[in-house]
Design an enzyme around this catalytic site. Sequence first.
Site, PDB file in Angstrom:
ATOM      1  N   ASP A 109      -9.224  40.377  43.391  1.00  0.00           N
ATOM      2  CA  ASP A 109      -8.237  39.489  44.004  1.00  0.00           C
ATOM      3  C   ASP A 109      -7.170  40.264  44.772  1.00  0.00           C
ATOM      4  O   ASP A 109      -7.097  41.488  44.682  1.00  0.00           O
ATOM      5  CB  ASP A 109      -7.589  38.584  42.934  1.00  0.00           C
ATOM      6  CG  ASP A 109      -7.191  39.353  41.671  1.00  0.00           C
ATOM      7  OD1 ASP A 109      -7.134  40.593  41.714  1.00  0.00           O
ATOM      8  OD2 ASP A 109      -6.934  38.706  40.647  1.00  0.00           O
ATOM      9  N   ASP A 142      -2.265  33.023  30.249  1.00  0.00           N
ATOM     10  CA  ASP A 142      -2.758  31.638  30.234  1.00  0.00           C
ATOM     11  C   ASP A 142      -4.288  31.577  30.193  1.00  0.00           C
ATOM     12  O   ASP A 142      -4.883  30.529  30.414  1.00  0.00           O
ATOM     13  CB  ASP A 142      -2.223  30.853  31.450  1.00  0.00           C
ATOM     14  CG  ASP A 142      -2.702  31.419  32.788  1.00  0.00           C
ATOM     15  OD1 ASP A 142      -3.459  32.422  32.795  1.00  0.00           O
ATOM     16  OD2 ASP A 142      -2.327  30.858  33.844  1.00  0.00           O
ATOM     17  N   HIS A 160      -6.422  33.222  32.182  1.00  0.00           N
ATOM     18  CA  HIS A 160      -7.142  33.327  33.453  1.00  0.00           C
ATOM     19  C   HIS A 160      -7.870  34.663  33.596  1.00  0.00           C
ATOM     20  O   HIS A 160      -7.480  35.662  33.004  1.00  0.00           O
ATOM     21  CB  HIS A 160      -6.222  33.070  34.659  1.00  0.00           C
ATOM     22  CG  HIS A 160      -5.228  34.145  34.968  1.00  0.00           C
ATOM     23  ND1 HIS A 160      -3.895  33.879  35.217  1.00  0.00           N
ATOM     24  CD2 HIS A 160      -5.348  35.490  35.106  1.00  0.00           C
ATOM     25  CE1 HIS A 160      -3.266  34.997  35.489  1.00  0.00           C
ATOM     26  NE2 HIS A 160      -4.117  36.002  35.426  1.00  0.00           N
ATOM     27  N   GLU A 177      -6.762  30.252  37.744  1.00  0.00           N
ATOM     28  CA  GLU A 177      -5.787  29.622  36.854  1.00  0.00           C
ATOM     29  C   GLU A 177      -6.404  28.444  36.113  1.00  0.00           C
ATOM     30  O   GLU A 177      -7.477  27.948  36.507  1.00  0.00           O
ATOM     31  CB  GLU A 177      -4.591  29.143  37.688  1.00  0.00           C
ATOM     32  CG  GLU A 177      -3.845  30.260  38.408  1.00  0.00           C
ATOM     33  CD  GLU A 177      -3.035  31.152  37.464  1.00  0.00           C
ATOM     34  OE1 GLU A 177      -3.373  31.260  36.275  1.00  0.00           O
ATOM     35  OE2 GLU A 177      -2.046  31.751  37.945  1.00  0.00           O
TER      36      GLU A 177
HETATM   37  C1  GLP Z   1      -3.106  39.303  37.206  1.00  0.00           C
HETATM   38  C2  GLP Z   1      -4.480  39.676  37.719  1.00  0.00           C
HETATM   39  C3  GLP Z   1      -5.524  39.611  36.628  1.00  0.00           C
HETATM   40  C4  GLP Z   1      -5.039  40.366  35.415  1.00  0.00           C
HETATM   41  C5  GLP Z   1      -3.751  39.753  34.920  1.00  0.00           C
HETATM   42  C6  GLP Z   1      -3.213  40.420  33.656  1.00  0.00           C
HETATM   43  O1  GLP Z   1      -2.916  37.950  37.082  1.00  0.00           O
HETATM   44  N1  GLP Z   1      -4.881  38.830  38.797  1.00  0.00           N
HETATM   45  O2  GLP Z   1      -6.740  40.137  37.109  1.00  0.00           O
HETATM   46  O3  GLP Z   1      -6.020  40.327  34.410  1.00  0.00           O
HETATM   47  O4  GLP Z   1      -2.793  39.900  35.962  1.00  0.00           O
HETATM   48  O5  GLP Z   1      -2.471  41.548  33.994  1.00  0.00           O
HETATM   49  P1  GLP Z   1      -1.942  42.609  32.966  1.00  0.00           P
HETATM   50  O6  GLP Z   1      -3.112  43.476  32.649  1.00  0.00           O
HETATM   51  O7  GLP Z   1      -0.876  43.361  33.716  1.00  0.00           O
HETATM   52  O8  GLP Z   1      -1.442  41.874  31.803  1.00  0.00           O
END
Ligand code: GLP
Length: 260
Positions: A67, A136, A138, A143
């Site tokens: 993404d 959440d 995802h 989402e």
């Molecule tokens: C973002 C990314 C996800 C990732 C999430 C959690 O939303 N798009 O791919 O898994 O963050 O991030 P973190 O690892 O910093 O908690």
Amino acid sequence: MEVVVHKTYEEMSRAAAHLVADVLNTKPNAVLGMATGSTPLGLYQVLVRMHREEGLDFSQVTTFNLDEYVGLGPKHEQSYHHFMHDNFFKHVNIAPSNIYIPSGTTSNYRAFCEWYEQRIKQCGGIDVQILGIGSDGHIAFNEPGSSLSSRTRLKTLARSTIEDNSRFFKHADEVPIYAITMGVGTILEARTLVLLGCGANKASAVAAMIEGPVTAMITASALQLHPSSMVFLDETAASNLKMRDYYDWVLKMKPGAPQV
Ligand code: GLP
């Protein structure tokens, strides 16, 4: 779904790196699906060390990132382009032409997303997709409410995700509201999925993903539908799992595992 709980974040990161290295050692031109966020940082650090000290070779590897924020150019410090180059690509011998990350600045998102999907197919599909999980539930930026068949597309971020990710920006109102993300359906087509989860703030999402129903409200639960998915956790992220004893038992009794 294989659930492996590691004692520490470092141990989890090393295990994920060894899994990726094993794939590259048997398929040097593997296609890797890359994730951003703080969780996979340790994995990237171990892979960089393996490249430097053990000659782990990325010269034939192709990567597709999950993404990117809409509106952030590749040079923006919080863009996922910048994150990937800074934390991984510039430290290994990957060919820049083999790196694919969704564009946050294309003038035609729909066409870009279709092209991205086609490129994944033309490159033979993703061998191993690395994933994190949002608080959440995802995966990528899918989402709650995202179709479990969704494809790469423009997505509006949930307020809670904007809040979670605001820690990387100077002000919360700088966090983009939209992103381009691979869909859940796109992710499920990877041959192997490896989701990493760490920290107590992920414990309830992790439990819902593994032990709750498959639901679009927790898009990570779609991993239950995949024939080859692994979840690597640290102790804190695993703290709400009801079947924890069983996951440990399965690991201990795995054919070929050392019996202690
Ligand atoms: C973002 C990314 C996800 C990732 C999430 C959690 O939303 N798009 O791919 O898994 O963050 O991030 P973190 O690892 O910093 O908690």
